[in-house]
Write a protein that holds these residues in place. Sequence first.
Motif, PDB file in Angstrom:
ATOM      1  N   THR A 149       8.761  63.014  43.833  1.00 35.06           N
ATOM      2  CA  THR A 149       9.259  63.109  42.454  1.00 35.06           C
ATOM      3  C   THR A 149      10.768  62.929  42.418  1.00 35.06           C
ATOM      4  OG1 THR A 149       7.469  64.580  41.777  1.00 35.06           O
ATOM      5  CG2 THR A 149       9.468  64.666  40.466  1.00 35.06           C
ATOM      6  N   LEU A 150      11.441  63.559  43.378  1.00 35.08           N
ATOM      7  CA  LEU A 150      12.902  63.463  43.436  1.00 35.08           C
ATOM      8  C   LEU A 150      13.365  62.062  43.800  1.00 35.08           C
ATOM      9  CD1 LEU A 150      14.243  66.588  45.242  1.00 35.08           C
ATOM     10  CD2 LEU A 150      14.882  65.738  42.991  1.00 35.08           C
ATOM     11  N   MET A 151      12.649  61.450  44.747  1.00 37.14           N
ATOM     12  CA  MET A 151      13.024  60.096  45.171  1.00 37.14           C
ATOM     13  C   MET A 151      12.868  59.133  44.002  1.00 37.14           C
ATOM     14  SD  MET A 151      14.197  58.131  47.461  1.00 37.14           S
ATOM     15  CE  MET A 151      14.100  58.946  49.055  1.00 37.14           C
ATOM     16  N   ARG A 152      11.781  59.246  43.267  1.00 36.80           N
ATOM     17  CA  ARG A 152      11.565  58.384  42.100  1.00 36.80           C
ATOM     18  C   ARG A 152      12.695  58.583  41.086  1.00 36.80           C
ATOM     19  NH1 ARG A 152       6.383  59.881  38.919  1.00 36.80           N
ATOM     20  NH2 ARG A 152       7.722  61.669  38.522  1.00 36.80           N
ATOM     21  N   GLN A 153      13.049  59.851  40.882  1.00 36.05           N
ATOM     22  CA  GLN A 153      14.129  60.169  39.945  1.00 36.05           C
ATOM     23  C   GLN A 153      15.438  59.523  40.394  1.00 36.05           C
ATOM     24  OE1 GLN A 153      13.434  62.216  37.183  1.00 36.05           O
ATOM     25  NE2 GLN A 153      15.408  61.463  36.462  1.00 36.05           N
ATOM     26  N   PHE A 154      15.694  59.622  41.686  1.00 36.04           N
ATOM     27  CA  PHE A 154      16.934  59.073  42.241  1.00 36.04           C
ATOM     28  C   PHE A 154      16.990  57.545  42.059  1.00 36.04           C
ATOM     29  CE2 PHE A 154      19.071  57.554  46.270  1.00 36.04           C
ATOM     30  CZ  PHE A 154      20.359  57.777  45.821  1.00 36.04           C
ATOM     31  N   LEU A 155      15.881  56.866  42.409  1.00 42.02           N
ATOM     32  CA  LEU A 155      15.844  55.404  42.273  1.00 42.02           C
ATOM     33  C   LEU A 155      16.074  55.016  40.819  1.00 42.02           C
ATOM     34  CD1 LEU A 155      12.686  54.729  44.513  1.00 42.02           C
ATOM     35  CD2 LEU A 155      15.081  54.409  45.162  1.00 42.02           C
TER      36      LEU A 155
END
Lengths: 255, 160
Positions: free
Chosen positions: A100-106
């Motif tokens: 979830t965090l990685m998607r948010q970051f991208l």
Amino acid sequence: MSDDTLNKALFEFLCRMGDNTLVLGHRVSEWCGHAPVLEEDIALANMSLDLIGQTQLWLGLAGELEGAGRSADDLAYLRDAFDFRNLLLVELPNGDFGKTLMRQFLFDGFQSLILTELTRSSNERVKEIALKVKKEVTYHLERSSDLVVRLGDGNEESHRRMQQALNELWPYVGEMFIDEPEDKLLSEAAIAPLPSSLKARWETLMRPYFAQAKLNVPDEGYAHKGGKHGTHSEHLGFILAEMQFLQRAYPGSTW
Amino acid sequence: MSMVQASAVNESEIRQWLEEVPDPEIPVVSLVDLGVIREIKRDGDTWLVNVAPTYSGCPATRIIHDDVRAKLYEKGLRPSDFQVVSVLSPPWSTDWISKSGRQKLADYGIAPPQPSGKPKACPQCGSSDLELVSQFGSTPCKASWRCRSCLEPFDYFKCI
């Protein structure tokens, strides 16, 4: 080019902006009550609140421009999956906290770059929204980049999960930078940038964080695409079924 | 309730009335302290009260509009005498929180926003030995911090 053609292109673009924040906002809100720690739970709920608020602005303007009397709510609750214009990335299931965090970051990286350009838009209304929203997204990027670095460069398990998240999400990054015919019209009118023009800047912005997080950026160039013109993964239908249920079952209900 | 003529009031009077309206989520500061009340001007027979949203998704925005309307009505204006307008531009900034507003926040236990992006001192004991707990707090406009000296957690008003 007629005003009508440009207006239609702008409507499409505003739906892309609004549907990205709407669908991601809905996805992130699924964490409410389920996050690993209370502080993150509150943070995720606040993030989705920001995203849904931004949706009001983008879709509100889209409905106004369209001139068919549709409000932001009408666009959010009464369109079908093929009318949604969001990136496939934002409709993907949450996975674990790291994904979830990685998607948010991208997404935050892309969003901060496109908003910077939109703060110089020749369209006053678009510019006004961008100036407002940019402040919130800058803060989102600060948070997501910080956590990606901490977890990527954390312990063995957190590193493994972040690398896996990046590998899984990478094929969904390319879609952000694909130019659609509407983008060309809007770029000529200095309303919005060509998405392809943001790619190099995105790399420059994101690579140092990946390096700091000790994550390997996949070199695969394949990109899943279709979201920007309404061809979605199977996941969007499930989101809409839940999100739109009330208005579909009880049309026009308010409280 | 006695009615007043819209033409008999002036801008500073309306602003004074709105100083009585507390922020719905942080009631120690007024809407005027918070800096969300922007231009107040006449448009024909109507008073336009421009209100800037803090965060685009802040649920208090709607309540703020309702509270402004209720106050003007309470002061004797008819609903047809005024209109509350949401203005995005220029975007609200924590720089617009008044000096007295900052003091009221600190007295209440919320560290006021700082240009450095982090709280200057613990609102309880004044120590500057502080740590960030989470970038988001109990409302979209706040972050959670903790004081390493007195160990009290506290809210910090984010700087935007």
